[in-house]
Enzyme design. Structure first.
Site, short mmCIF file in Angstrom:
data_model
loop_
_atom_site.label_atom_id
_atom_site.label_comp_id
_atom_site.label_asym_id
_atom_site.label_seq_id
_atom_site.Cartn_x
_atom_site.Cartn_y
_atom_site.Cartn_z
N HIS A 189 0.80 -1.31 -0.23
CA HIS A 189 0.04 -0.14 0.16
C HIS A 189 0.81 1.40 0.13
O HIS A 189 0.44 2.37 -0.26
CB HIS A 189 -1.08 -0.13 1.23
CG HIS A 189 -0.68 0.18 2.47
ND1 HIS A 189 -0.30 -0.74 3.28
CD2 HIS A 189 -0.43 1.45 3.08
CE1 HIS A 189 0.12 -0.02 4.60
NE2 HIS A 189 0.05 0.93 4.27
N ASP B 125 1.27 -7.89 2.23
CA ASP B 125 1.35 -6.36 1.81
C ASP B 125 2.72 -5.79 1.70
O ASP B 125 3.41 -5.26 2.78
CB ASP B 125 0.64 -5.48 2.99
CG ASP B 125 0.27 -4.20 2.71
OD1 ASP B 125 1.07 -3.43 1.87
OD2 ASP B 125 -0.56 -3.55 3.24
N SER C 48 4.04 2.32 8.32
CA SER C 48 3.91 1.49 7.26
C SER C 48 5.00 1.29 6.40
O SER C 48 5.74 1.76 6.00
CB SER C 48 2.76 2.04 6.33
OG SER C 48 1.52 1.79 6.79
N1 ARG Z 1 -4.62 0.50 7.33
C1 ARG Z 1 -3.34 0.75 6.58
C2 ARG Z 1 -2.42 1.65 7.04
O1 ARG Z 1 -2.92 2.89 7.55
C3 ARG Z 1 -3.45 0.56 5.17
C4 ARG Z 1 -3.90 -0.47 4.51
C5 ARG Z 1 -4.30 -0.38 2.98
N2 ARG Z 1 -5.30 -1.32 2.51
C6 ARG Z 1 -6.42 -1.09 2.32
N3 ARG Z 1 -7.28 -1.85 2.21
N4 ARG Z 1 -6.76 0.39 2.15
O2 ARG Z 1 -1.25 1.56 7.17
#
Ligand code: ARG
Length: 718
Positions: free
Chosen positions: A86, A221, A653
């Site tokens: 992501h 991811d 992330s």
């Molecule tokens: N929740 C994750 C973060 O803020 C991002 C994940 C992205 N995936 C998604 N399905 N939007 O780091």
């Protein structure tokens, strides 16, 4: 009375004296002895110098700020970089086309010639950090407290610019503890970054928004990039003759696996937290800011999704912005729910009571919370309006683009050719981005919806009256049809909707064309209404909030002078957090295990589904249990993800999850739903970081992608 004070002091100690190893994002360059010793007690096998050093190579040299808001780590002597899928998402989409759809199908460079340059992507290496609090305070001397918020950004950027000029490097000064401490960070920025590998989206985003912010989790991811430098070893723009970056340090990769209770440590660039927020700020968030933002994002997402599922070209165009909007749509919804469920407002009230007890008799803190309360009370009537402007009106891409033309209008009217030229440079880049992502059908619906929602939901006395009076000539303001008709004609007549017309316009911009443009008129009606009538309340709110929060934190620091576990809020500077791989109990009767395996992929798999499809080859490999060296030694299963109690947030992330020896065991990629209040307060029993197990990542690279060239580049610890 005496008793009460004693009780309150006890609460204070409990709350501000955070439990080490459960909470804290520490600055590695000033890691306190108590924190370091606790890390050792918890299992760390490295010296302080191995964690962070400016003279010798250390782990910090392998950690980078990736793009504008993620973390990545160097894993080979040739600048190979791991981060989340992501985090690479926008870049992967940008180098994809309907015929070479790397977002959908994945991509694996089998040699360096096949790696794809990513325009606009850069990574920052931290070189050094230095406390500059006294220098900043010198500049702030004599400025009244309520004017500091307005003046501070310019002061910091001027100081940073001067320091950058002197060092020839990128210097940024960051504010800590709400303006009570300032640290200057020097970064070296590399701009030739190439895409090396990515799994198909059905692995990299497996589970989509349904599984986002949730555990159990089965998302692969990750994405892989490489940093390049000039032949003489310097940062450089993209060039075909550049060579792979040779790092001061790279992370070895351990495929020995994890178990409950293992030490884990995360380095990275957490973006923002607000752990010293007051109960008054939280009430505004829960009552007004969050729910309105969620409602507006919900509406915009529905219109985007409707177009994305129809056409892969639209999907590629909107994918990045959709993911960003959706991510924090779910976050803010969950955040409010968890703030309430985890009694965060009550916990803050206890902190405030403890502070007041401590501050009794100290004149400068007199009435602090009364002042904070009235600051929020004064702003509250306009708060919803501001959310509607930012997330509603400017949530429409065409209206946001139109609003950004106001500077051009001013420059033309002033008859200032120099300023016009300067503004045009910015606008050209902005319009390029806008037009590349332009999808008229979804935006038309967004415009219609947000205009109607504004009419219905924002206090009637605050509406831009002239705009709605004119709109009434089309039809009833209660009817959706009126707004749809208006949006259609806006798109038929605006120069912004037509690339050729817009290019003709900017080749010789004039104010009449702008003034008559319906998108510009609409954006300006709302912007001017806010700026003339309400912006002053927002400025006053920010100024006094800064002054009172600054004072509050001054007190908190004084009160905790001997408390080494106190840490500053996240602000996109390098932090280290440590803890353990750890299961948890989300609610009574349920225990969440510390790992997820490929079994769950088979359970969730739905062929052809938008979120839960998976490549056929992956399913076959899992069914055949063809895991090679990546299978867990004990269970023979393939672990996909694990959780730890590390304290992280958005921006982390892609961060490396390291074992006690500083070897890479996973990539941090998410937080769990039950602790979505984590930006405000940590609940140690509930807060978990969701990590991709490095063994699943390497299994995908090796067995699915066949990119053994990349596996061979790593220093594997088996
Ligand atoms: N929740 C994750 C973060 O803020 C991002 C994940 C992205 N995936 C998604 N399905 N939007 O780091």
């Amino acid at each position: 009375m005496k008793n009460l004070v004693l009780k309150i002091v006890a609460v204070y100690t409990l709350f501000f004296n955070v439990c080490l190893a459960d909470e804290g994002m520490f600055l590695p360059h000033i890691l306190g002895a108590k924190v370091y010793n606790d890390m050792v007690k918890n299992g760390l096998k490295l010296t302080k110098e191995q964690l962070y050093s400016i003279n010798k190579s250390s782990i910090k040299d392998a950690i980078v700020l990736f793009g504008g808001g993620c973390t990545a780590e160097i894993v080979s002597k040739e600048g190979l970089l791991f981060t989340n899928h992501h985090c690479g998402y926008n870049n992967i989409a940008a180098v994809s086309s309907v015929n070479h759809n790397y977002l959908r199908d994945g991509f694996w460079a089998k040699n360096k010639q096949e790696e794809i340059a990513c325009a606009g992507l850069s990574v920052s290496f931290l070189e050094s950090a230095e406390d500059v609090t006294s220098a900043v305070q010198l500049k702030l001397n004599g400025i009244p407290a309520t004017e500091i918020a307005a003046k501070l950004p310019a002061i910091l950027s001027e100081m940073s610019a001067t320091a950058s000029k002197t060092s020839g490097k990128e210097v940024r000064i960051s504010s800590f503890y709400k303006g009570n401490q300032f640290i200057q960070f020097t970064y070296v920025i590399y701009k030739d970054i190439r895409l090396v590998g990515t799994p198909p989206e059905s692995i990299g985003k497996f589970g989509g928004d349904t599984d986002n912010w949730e555990w159990p989790r089965h998302t692969g991811d990750f994405s892989i990039f490489r940093v390049y430098m000039s032949r003489d070893g310097k940062p450089a723009e993209y060039g075909p003759n550049n060579i792979p970056y040779s790092p001061k340090h790279f992370l070895p990769v351990s495929i020995k696996g994890v178990k409950d209770g293992d030490f884990s440590m995360i380095y990275g660039y957490p973006g923002s937290t607000n752990r010293y927020e007051t109960s008054y700020g939280l009430k505004l968030k829960v009552d007004i800011d969050n729910p309105n933002l969620v409602e507006l994002r919900d509406a915009r997402l529905k219109h985007m999704y409707a177009e994305m599922i129809k056409d892969p070209a639209v999907k590629l165009k909107l994918a990045g912005s959709y993911a960003g909007i959706a991510n924090y749509w779910k976050f803010f919804d969950g955040e409010s729910k968890q703030i309430i469920k985890n009694n965060v407002i009550e916990r803050k009230q206890k902190d405030e009571a403890a502070f007041e007890a401590w501050a009794k008799g100290k004149k400068e803190y007199d009435n602090l919370f009364t002042n904070i309360k009235s600051t929020y009370d004064n702003w509250r009537p306009y708060a919803k309006h501001r959310v509607y402007l930012n997330e509603g009106i400017y949530g429409s891409p065409i209206l946001a683009m139109a609003a950004s033309l106001s500077g051009l209008q001013t420059a033309i009217v002033k008859n200032n050719p120099e300023e016009v030229a300067k503004v045009l440079t910015r606008i050209k880049t902005q319009y390029k981005n806008y037009s590349e992502g332009q999808d008229i059908p979804s935006d038309k619906n967004i415009v219609a919806t947000v205009l109607q929602m504004f009419y219905k939901n924002v206090d009637a006395s605050q509406r831009p009256e002239d705009f709605y009076t004119k709109l009434k000539t089309i039809g009833s303001l209660e009817s959706a049809e009126t707004y749809q008709k208006f949006a259609s004609s806006l798109f038929s007549n605006s120069i912004l909707a037509d690339k050729n017309k817009f290019e003709t316009f900017i080749s010789k911009p004039d104010s009449t064309t702008l003034k008559n443009d319906p998108a510009f008129q609409t954006a300006m009606a709302f912007a001017t209404n806010f700026n003339t009538n309400y912006a002053k309340f927002f400025t006053a709110f920010n100024n006094s909030l800064f002054a009172f929060n600054n004072l509050y934190l001054k007190g908190v620091l004084e009160m905790n002078a001997k408390n080494e576990s106190l840490y500053p809020d996240a602000n996109q500077t390098m932090r280290i957090s440590y803890g353990q791989v750890k299961s948890y109990k989300p609610k009574d009767g349920i225990i969440c295990k510390e790992i997820c395996t490929t079994k769950g992929i088979l359970e969730k798999y739905k062929e052809g589904d938008y979120e839960f499809d998976a490549p056929k080859k992956l399913i076959e490999l899992i069914k055949a249990k063809d895991y090679g060296q990546y299978a867990d030694k004990q269970s023979k299963e393939l672990v996909v993800t694990f959780i730890s109690n590390n304290d992280i947030t958005g921006g982390n992330s892609g961060s490396p999850v390291l074992n006690a020896k500083g070897e890479l065991i996973g990539l941090a990629f998410d937080g769990n739903y039950e602790a979505l209040s984590h930006k405000i307060a940590v609940d140690k029993d509930l807060n978990r970081t969701i990590c991709l197990d490095i063994r699943y990542m390497l299994f995908v690279v090796d067995k699915l992608g066949g990119a053994t060239n990349l596996i061979n580049e790593l220093q594997l610890v088996k």
